[in-house]
Design a protein around this motif. Sequence first.
Motif, PDB file in Angstrom:
ATOM      1  N   TRP A  72      27.927  -7.888  -1.030  1.00  0.00           N
ATOM      2  CA  TRP A  72      29.389  -7.856  -0.785  1.00  0.00           C
ATOM      3  C   TRP A  72      29.747  -8.911  -1.860  1.00  0.00           C
ATOM      4  CZ3 TRP A  72      32.692  -5.051   2.047  1.00  0.00           C
ATOM      5  CH2 TRP A  72      32.293  -4.150   2.830  1.00  0.00           C
ATOM      6  N   CYS A  73      31.013  -8.727  -2.283  1.00  0.00           N
ATOM      7  CA  CYS A  73      31.540  -9.515  -3.348  1.00  0.00           C
ATOM      8  C   CYS A  73      32.977  -9.941  -2.841  1.00  0.00           C
ATOM      9  CB  CYS A  73      31.746  -9.096  -4.685  1.00  0.00           C
ATOM     10  SG  CYS A  73      32.314 -10.202  -5.853  1.00  0.00           S
ATOM     11  N   VAL A  74      33.038 -11.183  -2.676  1.00  0.00           N
ATOM     12  CA  VAL A  74      34.184 -11.786  -2.119  1.00  0.00           C
ATOM     13  C   VAL A  74      35.012 -12.002  -3.514  1.00  0.00           C
ATOM     14  CG1 VAL A  74      35.445 -13.720  -1.072  1.00  0.00           C
ATOM     15  CG2 VAL A  74      33.288 -12.996   0.055  1.00  0.00           C
ATOM     16  N   TYR A  75      36.458 -11.685  -3.250  1.00  0.00           N
ATOM     17  CA  TYR A  75      37.538 -11.712  -4.429  1.00  0.00           C
ATOM     18  C   TYR A  75      38.340 -12.567  -4.100  1.00  0.00           C
ATOM     19  CZ  TYR A  75      35.747  -7.750  -6.982  1.00  0.00           C
ATOM     20  OH  TYR A  75      34.795  -6.847  -7.525  1.00  0.00           O
ATOM     21  N   LEU A  76      38.628 -14.109  -4.712  1.00  0.00           N
ATOM     22  CA  LEU A  76      39.502 -15.023  -4.613  1.00  0.00           C
ATOM     23  C   LEU A  76      40.954 -14.545  -5.516  1.00  0.00           C
ATOM     24  CD1 LEU A  76      37.226 -18.078  -5.111  1.00  0.00           C
ATOM     25  CD2 LEU A  76      37.986 -16.808  -2.921  1.00  0.00           C
ATOM     26  N   ALA A  77      41.898 -14.523  -4.877  1.00  0.00           N
ATOM     27  CA  ALA A  77      43.316 -14.285  -5.400  1.00  0.00           C
ATOM     28  C   ALA A  77      43.554 -15.245  -6.698  1.00  0.00           C
ATOM     29  CB  ALA A  77      44.432 -14.202  -4.539  1.00  0.00           C
ATOM     30  N   THR A  78      44.171 -14.860  -7.916  1.00  0.00           N
ATOM     31  CA  THR A  78      44.528 -15.402  -8.904  1.00  0.00           C
ATOM     32  C   THR A  78      46.009 -14.931  -9.422  1.00  0.00           C
ATOM     33  OG1 THR A  78      43.934 -16.287 -11.054  1.00  0.00           O
ATOM     34  CG2 THR A  78      43.176 -14.201 -10.438  1.00  0.00           C
ATOM     35  N   ASP A  79      46.653 -15.470 -10.076  1.00  0.00           N
ATOM     36  CA  ASP A  79      47.977 -15.092 -10.690  1.00  0.00           C
ATOM     37  C   ASP A  79      47.905 -14.768 -11.740  1.00  0.00           C
ATOM     38  OD1 ASP A  79      49.371 -15.900  -8.165  1.00  0.00           O
ATOM     39  OD2 ASP A  79      49.665 -18.020  -9.060  1.00  0.00           O
ATOM     40  N   ASP A  80      46.778 -15.152 -12.526  1.00  0.00           N
ATOM     41  CA  ASP A  80      46.305 -14.673 -13.870  1.00  0.00           C
ATOM     42  C   ASP A  80      44.822 -14.776 -14.118  1.00  0.00           C
ATOM     43  OD1 ASP A  80      45.961 -14.711 -16.613  1.00  0.00           O
ATOM     44  OD2 ASP A  80      47.899 -15.682 -17.206  1.00  0.00           O
ATOM     45  N   VAL A  81      44.335 -13.505 -14.114  1.00  0.00           N
ATOM     46  CA  VAL A  81      42.796 -13.283 -13.896  1.00  0.00           C
ATOM     47  C   VAL A  81      42.167 -14.110 -15.560  1.00  0.00           C
ATOM     48  CG1 VAL A  81      42.418 -10.981 -14.896  1.00  0.00           C
ATOM     49  CG2 VAL A  81      40.796 -12.051 -13.284  1.00  0.00           C
ATOM     50  N   ALA A 112      29.627 -15.689 -12.026  1.00  0.00           N
ATOM     51  CA  ALA A 112      28.567 -16.516 -11.283  1.00  0.00           C
ATOM     52  C   ALA A 112      28.577 -17.974 -11.666  1.00  0.00           C
ATOM     53  CB  ALA A 112      27.168 -16.209 -11.847  1.00  0.00           C
ATOM     54  N   ASP A 113      29.249 -18.643 -10.278  1.00  0.00           N
ATOM     55  CA  ASP A 113      29.683 -19.949 -10.288  1.00  0.00           C
ATOM     56  C   ASP A 113      28.282 -20.772 -10.734  1.00  0.00           C
ATOM     57  OD1 ASP A 113      27.963 -20.786  -8.282  1.00  0.00           O
ATOM     58  OD2 ASP A 113      29.510 -20.426  -6.706  1.00  0.00           O
ATOM     59  N   PRO A 114      28.554 -22.357 -10.964  1.00  0.00           N
ATOM     60  CA  PRO A 114      27.418 -23.069 -11.709  1.00  0.00           C
ATOM     61  C   PRO A 114      26.086 -23.021 -10.424  1.00  0.00           C
ATOM     62  CG  PRO A 114      29.596 -24.030 -11.729  1.00  0.00           C
ATOM     63  CD  PRO A 114      29.624 -22.919 -11.000  1.00  0.00           C
ATOM     64  N   THR A 115      26.200 -22.665  -9.350  1.00  0.00           N
ATOM     65  CA  THR A 115      25.299 -22.675  -8.369  1.00  0.00           C
ATOM     66  C   THR A 115      24.495 -21.254  -8.571  1.00  0.00           C
ATOM     67  OG1 THR A 115      26.341 -22.126  -6.484  1.00  0.00           O
ATOM     68  CG2 THR A 115      26.667 -24.395  -7.239  1.00  0.00           C
ATOM     69  N   GLY A 116      24.987 -20.357  -9.187  1.00  0.00           N
ATOM     70  CA  GLY A 116      24.556 -19.097  -9.114  1.00  0.00           C
ATOM     71  C   GLY A 116      25.101 -17.958  -8.193  1.00  0.00           C
ATOM     72  N   ALA A 117      26.115 -18.287  -7.528  1.00  0.00           N
ATOM     73  CA  ALA A 117      26.604 -17.447  -6.367  1.00  0.00           C
ATOM     74  C   ALA A 117      27.565 -16.544  -7.204  1.00  0.00           C
ATOM     75  CB  ALA A 117      27.502 -18.391  -5.374  1.00  0.00           C
ATOM     76  N   VAL A 118      27.675 -15.222  -6.847  1.00  0.00           N
ATOM     77  CA  VAL A 118      28.611 -14.426  -7.517  1.00  0.00           C
ATOM     78  C   VAL A 118      30.090 -14.227  -6.645  1.00  0.00           C
ATOM     79  CG1 VAL A 118      29.018 -11.963  -8.149  1.00  0.00           C
ATOM     80  CG2 VAL A 118      26.809 -12.973  -8.384  1.00  0.00           C
ATOM     81  N   VAL A 119      31.016 -14.397  -7.393  1.00  0.00           N
ATOM     82  CA  VAL A 119      32.374 -14.389  -6.620  1.00  0.00           C
ATOM     83  C   VAL A 119      33.203 -13.692  -7.722  1.00  0.00           C
ATOM     84  CG1 VAL A 119      33.239 -16.563  -8.010  1.00  0.00           C
ATOM     85  CG2 VAL A 119      34.337 -16.062  -5.900  1.00  0.00           C
ATOM     86  N   GLY A 120      34.194 -12.845  -7.108  1.00  0.00           N
ATOM     87  CA  GLY A 120      35.101 -12.027  -7.815  1.00  0.00           C
ATOM     88  C   GLY A 120      36.665 -12.623  -7.944  1.00  0.00           C
ATOM     89  N   LEU A 121      37.293 -12.510  -8.952  1.00  0.00           N
ATOM     90  CA  LEU A 121      38.863 -12.713  -9.030  1.00  0.00           C
ATOM     91  C   LEU A 121      39.551 -11.462  -9.129  1.00  0.00           C
ATOM     92  CD1 LEU A 121      38.086 -15.242 -12.103  1.00  0.00           C
ATOM     93  CD2 LEU A 121      38.297 -15.862  -9.564  1.00  0.00           C
ATOM     94  N   TRP A 122      40.817 -11.599  -8.370  1.00  0.00           N
ATOM     95  CA  TRP A 122      41.667 -10.425  -8.279  1.00  0.00           C
ATOM     96  C   TRP A 122      43.230 -10.950  -8.350  1.00  0.00           C
ATOM     97  CZ3 TRP A 122      41.368  -5.470  -8.746  1.00  0.00           C
ATOM     98  CH2 TRP A 122      42.497  -4.924  -8.311  1.00  0.00           C
ATOM     99  N   GLU A 123      43.676 -10.411  -9.623  1.00  0.00           N
ATOM    100  CA  GLU A 123      45.214 -10.358  -9.920  1.00  0.00           C
ATOM    101  C   GLU A 123      45.785  -9.337  -9.405  1.00  0.00           C
ATOM    102  OE1 GLU A 123      47.917 -10.612 -13.827  1.00  0.00           O
ATOM    103  OE2 GLU A 123      45.956 -11.190 -14.194  1.00  0.00           O
ATOM    104  N   SER A 124      46.598  -9.285  -8.496  1.00  0.00           N
ATOM    105  CA  SER A 124      47.226  -8.313  -7.668  1.00  0.00           C
ATOM    106  C   SER A 124      48.394  -7.408  -8.673  1.00  0.00           C
ATOM    107  CB  SER A 124      48.145  -8.817  -6.600  1.00  0.00           C
ATOM    108  OG  SER A 124      47.255  -9.278  -5.487  1.00  0.00           O
ATOM    109  N   GLY A 125      48.165  -6.140  -8.406  1.00  0.00           N
ATOM    110  CA  GLY A 125      49.134  -5.030  -9.016  1.00  0.00           C
ATOM    111  C   GLY A 125      49.815  -4.436  -7.641  1.00  0.00           C
TER     112      GLY A 125
END
Length: 259
Positions: A72-81, A112-125
């Motif tokens: 599973w990849c968790v995506y964090l919201a962003t206004d400008d990816v 991949a963050d500095p500890t190696g964990a994978v995380v997503g970023l999502w800019e909404s359309g």
Amino acid sequence: MTVSASPWPAGVPAWAEITVTELGPTQRFYGGLLGWQLRVGGPETGGYVTATVDGHVVAGLRVAAAPQPAGWCVYLATDDVARCVARAVEASATVVAGPVTVPDMGRAAVLADPTGAVVGLWESGTHTGWELTDAPGAFAWAEQMSNDPVAARRFYTTVFGYEQQDMSAPDFTYTSLSVGGTPAAGIGGYGPGAGDVAAAWTWYVAVEDADAVAPHVAELGGEVVSGPEDTPYGRMLLVRGPSGEVVALLQTTDDDLVA
């Protein structure tokens, strides 16, 4: 329970997506365990599967373009990816994919963050992320765990400007990250004796009754990793899906909710 079709504030978990080599077992597992209704997209989406609860989208499932471990990849919201990726790279992240535009739906990147964990970023359309939270079958919480919570906390706070609340106890390191005074996600450290466990984001899905769900995990092709067990935030069940991915299930009352 929260129902919203608006974009989530920057830094707030907005979506979770699993990538697998075979969709069938994954669809049966989550459909049977969480009551998800599964909507298969057309050829233009690559057969992307959207999970819904009461008509509200709650998660995504897709087939990997090349063989890779399921997860599973968790995506964090962003206004400008693009800007967020640049800021993350400056803070020692590595770009795994993107930024890429998903026509009409939005823009995404995976790091991949500095500890190696994978995380997503999502800019909404047109796709703003999950439309239902804190209800059975929907998102309840997300957290990043690693052997270096100090580095993780520094990174995510640098990128998103989170407010921090230290919730640590003896042999337990944990920080709640908030946006606008509302808890958004957690950063924790693996306890003593955890060994060389890989850093990872885990998302929690709300369930009505963790004890009632537990016997069905194996029946549907999964495995109970731990629980059900009581926690300060509800009764938790950690499970492994048919492709080896891990997801946490959380039975809460209104007073328990952490998000």
